[in-house]
Design a protein around this motif. Structure first.
Motif, PDB file in Angstrom:
ATOM      1  N   MET A   5       0.750  -1.381   0.187  1.00  0.00           N
ATOM      2  CA  MET A   5      -0.137  -0.233  -0.347  1.00  0.00           C
ATOM      3  C   MET A   5       1.423   1.168  -0.055  1.00  0.00           C
ATOM      4  SD  MET A   5      -2.874  -1.584   2.307  1.00  0.00           S
ATOM      5  CE  MET A   5      -3.777   0.539   2.449  1.00  0.00           C
ATOM      6  N   SER A   6       1.702   1.417   1.402  1.00  0.00           N
ATOM      7  CA  SER A   6       3.103   2.458   0.824  1.00  0.00           C
ATOM      8  C   SER A   6       3.458   2.659  -0.347  1.00  0.00           C
ATOM      9  CB  SER A   6       4.173   2.281   1.451  1.00  0.00           C
ATOM     10  OG  SER A   6       3.344   1.897   3.047  1.00  0.00           O
ATOM     11  N   LEU A   7       3.792   1.485  -1.363  1.00  0.00           N
ATOM     12  CA  LEU A   7       4.047   1.987  -2.547  1.00  0.00           C
ATOM     13  C   LEU A   7       3.086   2.238  -3.808  1.00  0.00           C
ATOM     14  CD1 LEU A   7       6.198  -1.260  -2.823  1.00  0.00           C
ATOM     15  CD2 LEU A   7       7.516   1.427  -3.051  1.00  0.00           C
ATOM     16  N   ALA A   8       1.559   2.382  -3.612  1.00  0.00           N
ATOM     17  CA  ALA A   8       1.003   2.339  -4.380  1.00  0.00           C
ATOM     18  C   ALA A   8       0.058   2.994  -4.556  1.00  0.00           C
ATOM     19  CB  ALA A   8      -0.638   0.949  -5.092  1.00  0.00           C
ATOM     20  N   VAL A   9      -0.271   3.608  -2.975  1.00  0.00           N
ATOM     21  CA  VAL A   9      -1.809   4.486  -2.259  1.00  0.00           C
ATOM     22  C   VAL A   9      -0.663   6.047  -3.068  1.00  0.00           C
ATOM     23  CG1 VAL A   9      -2.939   5.995  -1.022  1.00  0.00           C
ATOM     24  CG2 VAL A   9      -2.333   3.192  -0.870  1.00  0.00           C
TER      25      VAL A   9
ATOM     26  N   PRO B  26      -9.524  16.062  -4.872  1.00  0.00           N
ATOM     27  CA  PRO B  26      -7.789  16.337  -4.219  1.00  0.00           C
ATOM     28  C   PRO B  26      -8.046  15.917  -2.186  1.00  0.00           C
ATOM     29  CG  PRO B  26      -8.726  17.814  -5.317  1.00  0.00           C
ATOM     30  CD  PRO B  26      -9.307  17.152  -5.546  1.00  0.00           C
ATOM     31  N   VAL B  27      -9.670  15.986  -2.197  1.00  0.00           N
ATOM     32  CA  VAL B  27     -10.337  15.287  -0.950  1.00  0.00           C
ATOM     33  C   VAL B  27      -9.779  13.714  -0.693  1.00  0.00           C
ATOM     34  CG1 VAL B  27     -12.275  15.509   0.775  1.00  0.00           C
ATOM     35  CG2 VAL B  27     -11.948  17.325  -1.143  1.00  0.00           C
ATOM     36  N   ALA B  28     -10.019  12.996  -2.133  1.00  0.00           N
ATOM     37  CA  ALA B  28     -10.521  11.988  -2.142  1.00  0.00           C
ATOM     38  C   ALA B  28      -8.396  10.921  -2.094  1.00  0.00           C
ATOM     39  CB  ALA B  28     -10.584  10.712  -3.238  1.00  0.00           C
ATOM     40  N   GLY B  29      -8.065  11.992  -2.821  1.00  0.00           N
ATOM     41  CA  GLY B  29      -6.571  12.038  -2.774  1.00  0.00           C
ATOM     42  C   GLY B  29      -5.868  12.060  -1.051  1.00  0.00           C
ATOM     43  N   ALA B  30      -6.087  13.607  -0.583  1.00  0.00           N
ATOM     44  CA  ALA B  30      -5.956  13.260   1.027  1.00  0.00           C
ATOM     45  C   ALA B  30      -6.650  12.541   1.480  1.00  0.00           C
ATOM     46  CB  ALA B  30      -6.020  14.546   1.386  1.00  0.00           C
ATOM     47  N   GLY B  31      -7.479  12.110   1.923  1.00  0.00           N
ATOM     48  CA  GLY B  31      -8.262  11.134   2.554  1.00  0.00           C
ATOM     49  C   GLY B  31      -7.548   9.175   2.170  1.00  0.00           C
ATOM     50  N   CYS B  32      -7.186   8.976   0.693  1.00  0.00           N
ATOM     51  CA  CYS B  32      -6.249   7.777   0.676  1.00  0.00           C
ATOM     52  C   CYS B  32      -4.985   8.185   1.752  1.00  0.00           C
ATOM     53  CB  CYS B  32      -5.291   7.941  -1.058  1.00  0.00           C
ATOM     54  SG  CYS B  32      -7.282   7.208  -2.195  1.00  0.00           S
ATOM     55  N   LEU B  33      -4.392   9.073   1.683  1.00  0.00           N
ATOM     56  CA  LEU B  33      -2.988   9.028   2.594  1.00  0.00           C
ATOM     57  C   LEU B  33      -3.452   9.067   4.093  1.00  0.00           C
ATOM     58  CD1 LEU B  33      -1.186  12.241   0.984  1.00  0.00           C
ATOM     59  CD2 LEU B  33      -0.919   9.676   0.552  1.00  0.00           C
ATOM     60  N   VAL B  34      -4.667   9.430   4.274  1.00  0.00           N
ATOM     61  CA  VAL B  34      -4.578   9.242   5.277  1.00  0.00           C
ATOM     62  C   VAL B  34      -5.155   8.174   5.788  1.00  0.00           C
ATOM     63  CG1 VAL B  34      -6.715   9.703   7.266  1.00  0.00           C
ATOM     64  CG2 VAL B  34      -6.141  11.723   6.062  1.00  0.00           C
ATOM     65  N   ALA B  35      -6.078   7.225   5.166  1.00  0.00           N
ATOM     66  CA  ALA B  35      -6.324   6.133   5.137  1.00  0.00           C
ATOM     67  C   ALA B  35      -5.158   5.154   5.409  1.00  0.00           C
ATOM     68  CB  ALA B  35      -7.204   5.727   4.122  1.00  0.00           C
TER      69      ALA B  35
ATOM     70  N   GLY C 274      -4.052   5.451   8.659  1.00  0.00           N
ATOM     71  CA  GLY C 274      -4.488   4.532   9.615  1.00  0.00           C
ATOM     72  C   GLY C 274      -4.385   3.525   9.205  1.00  0.00           C
ATOM     73  N   CYS C 275      -4.367   2.954   8.081  1.00  0.00           N
ATOM     74  CA  CYS C 275      -3.995   1.543   8.627  1.00  0.00           C
ATOM     75  C   CYS C 275      -2.363   0.832   8.827  1.00  0.00           C
ATOM     76  CB  CYS C 275      -3.632   0.641   7.151  1.00  0.00           C
ATOM     77  SG  CYS C 275      -5.605   0.933   6.387  1.00  0.00           S
ATOM     78  N   ALA C 276      -1.512   1.824   8.898  1.00  0.00           N
ATOM     79  CA  ALA C 276      -0.417   1.654   8.748  1.00  0.00           C
ATOM     80  C   ALA C 276      -0.350   1.312  10.505  1.00  0.00           C
ATOM     81  CB  ALA C 276       0.466   2.437   8.498  1.00  0.00           C
ATOM     82  N   ALA C 277      -0.858   2.128  10.943  1.00  0.00           N
ATOM     83  CA  ALA C 277      -0.772   2.914  12.956  1.00  0.00           C
ATOM     84  C   ALA C 277      -1.443   1.344  13.548  1.00  0.00           C
ATOM     85  CB  ALA C 277      -1.462   4.359  12.843  1.00  0.00           C
ATOM     86  N   ALA C 278      -2.689   1.126  13.031  1.00  0.00           N
ATOM     87  CA  ALA C 278      -3.312   0.090  13.160  1.00  0.00           C
ATOM     88  C   ALA C 278      -2.426  -1.069  13.538  1.00  0.00           C
ATOM     89  CB  ALA C 278      -4.756   0.566  12.852  1.00  0.00           C
ATOM     90  N   SER C 279      -2.390  -1.231  12.301  1.00  0.00           N
ATOM     91  CA  SER C 279      -1.150  -2.274  11.814  1.00  0.00           C
ATOM     92  C   SER C 279       0.325  -2.409  13.018  1.00  0.00           C
ATOM     93  CB  SER C 279      -0.836  -2.646  10.607  1.00  0.00           C
ATOM     94  OG  SER C 279      -1.870  -3.033   9.583  1.00  0.00           O
TER      95      SER C 279
END
Length: 418
Positions: A124-128, A165-174, A177-182
């Protein structure tokens, strides 16, 4: 908002993210090996270009990772990485190789989880981020809209383009969040999978108990030998100072007793320090015993002004060595308590006898209503009780109601646990 941002992008979250990416990097060789199996089975020559086959190769590679985690250095390396990157307390982890089957199983489970979560987050870090960057820049860069870059047709609408742009920023936040939760999940599971097993905790507790037992034994030896010597020397020096002009002979006897007491105490101190340094005391004399050293002990305390009446109704030489040594320390501490709390010139009665298969020691002296308080004192009676308990005996101390005297009574079995 600030706390939420720190939770997703703070130093701890970033370090855990790095830990996950390292897991993804470790997973890559296993994924490549999985592709070797998946390609012939599915008949595809371009496994890497098809996302479902990539996931299948990833799933095939994880069991291989679990098998290779049996390598002895896996747990030490993983525990070190978890400590520094995930923020897990070092005391909750084991840094040695997994020895037992259960420990190897937990290490394999941890390694599989690390590589599994790490592979997903690393992918995800490579693609998102590139995809999010395109969405953020899409309204401002017309060339991106013209090349399409595989973007969905819905972005041709004006409202979708404005929200890109909002969707792009949301992808980065998501992604964050996935990295922090994992990372938080791995940090939570690390002590259970990389920490000590119940048998490891039991062994550590036993080692700690053994260490405390040695410390307590040395503390008793130091208290009984050095503490008694200092108390006796103080009283002997005080008695010598008071009668220096009127009774020079007694003053000389007190000074000789001080010299003898300090010389013997230095030898006993060397023996205890030898145990602390090397586990033994090479070159030092044997520990004092009731058979060999009782007369000298009585002579020294009498030189300090204590009037001791001793009734020894058994042959000390016939006592077992351990019993004779511990009995000497008990008598020494009983007389030391009388020196400290009753003062010089007081009559003390010591009685040592054998009755009913037990060695009985009794020390009596007048009770002092207001003894002088010594900061840090009060360990003598506890030491007597500890010695008696270790030998399977009993110890009692207190004021007798009949005549008001203070009495220390100890009963030690002639044959018991050493």
């Amino acid at each position: 908002m600030k706390a939420f941002a720190a939770l997703l992008f703070g130093r701890r979250a970033r370090l855990r993210w790095i830990h996950l990416i390292l897991g993804g990097a470790l997973a890559m060789p296993y994924v490549l090996v999985g592709e070797v199996f998946v390609g012939p089975v599915t008949g595809s020559q371009h496994v890497f270009e098809q996302f479902p086959l990539q996931l299948l190769s990833f799933a095939v590679g994880l069991p291989l990772a679990a098998v290779t985690s049996l390598f002895p250095l896996t747990r030490p390396l993983e525990a070190g990485a978890v400590r520094w990157l995930c923020g897990v307390d070092a005391g909750l982890l084991v840094y040695g190789p997994a020895r037992t089957r259960a420990a190897k199983g937990r290490t394999a489970a941890w390694f599989t989880l690390h590589l599994g979560f790490g592979g997903i987050i690393a992918g995800m870090s490579l693609a998102v981020p590139p995809f999010a960057a395109v969405l953020i820049a899409l309204p401002a860069v017309a060339g991106l809209r013209d090349t399409r870059l595989g973007l969905p047709e819905v972005l041709d609408h004006t409202w979708a383009l404005a929200l890109a742009p909002v969707a792009g920023a949301g992808c980065l936040v998501a992604l964050a969040g996935c990295a922090a939760a994992s990372g938080a999940l791995l940090a939570h599971w690390a002590p259970r999978l990389l920490g000590p097993a119940p048998e490891d905790r039991l062994a550590a507790a036993e080692a700690r108990a053994a260490d405390l037992a040695v410390r307590n034994r040395l503390a008793r030896e130091l208290h009984d030998s050095v503490g008694h010597a200092l108390s006796a020397v103080i009283l002997q020096a005080g008695a010598a100072r008071r009668v220096l002009d009127t009774d020079p002979e007694f003053a000389r006897e007190a000074l000789a007793a001080i010299e003898d007491t300090t010389r013997r105490t230095v030898g006993e101190l060397d023996a205890v320090l030898g145990v602390l340094r090397d586990g033994d005391a090479p070159g030092t004399g044997p520990a004092p015993t009731l058979a060999a050293d009782l007369e000298g002990l009585l002579r020294r305390v009498r030189a300090g002004g204590l009037r001791v009446t001793a009734a020894v109704e058994t042959d000390p030489a016939a006592l077992p060595p351990v019993l004779s040594r511990e009995a000497y320390r008990i008598v020494q501490e009983g007389l030391s308590n009388a020196l400290k709390h009753a003062g010089d010139g007081v009559r003390v009665t010591l009685r040592i006898t054998v009755a009913g298969g037990h060695l009985e020691i009794a020390v009596e002296n007048p009770f002092t209503p207001n003894p002088v308080h010594r900061p840090g004192g009060g360990h003598g009676l506890r030491g007597i009780a500890d010695r008696a308990r270790l030998l399977g005996g009993t110890a009692e101390a207190g004021q007798r109601e009949a005549d008001g005297t203070w009495r220390v009574q100890v009963r030690l079995p002639m044959k018991g646990p050493a």
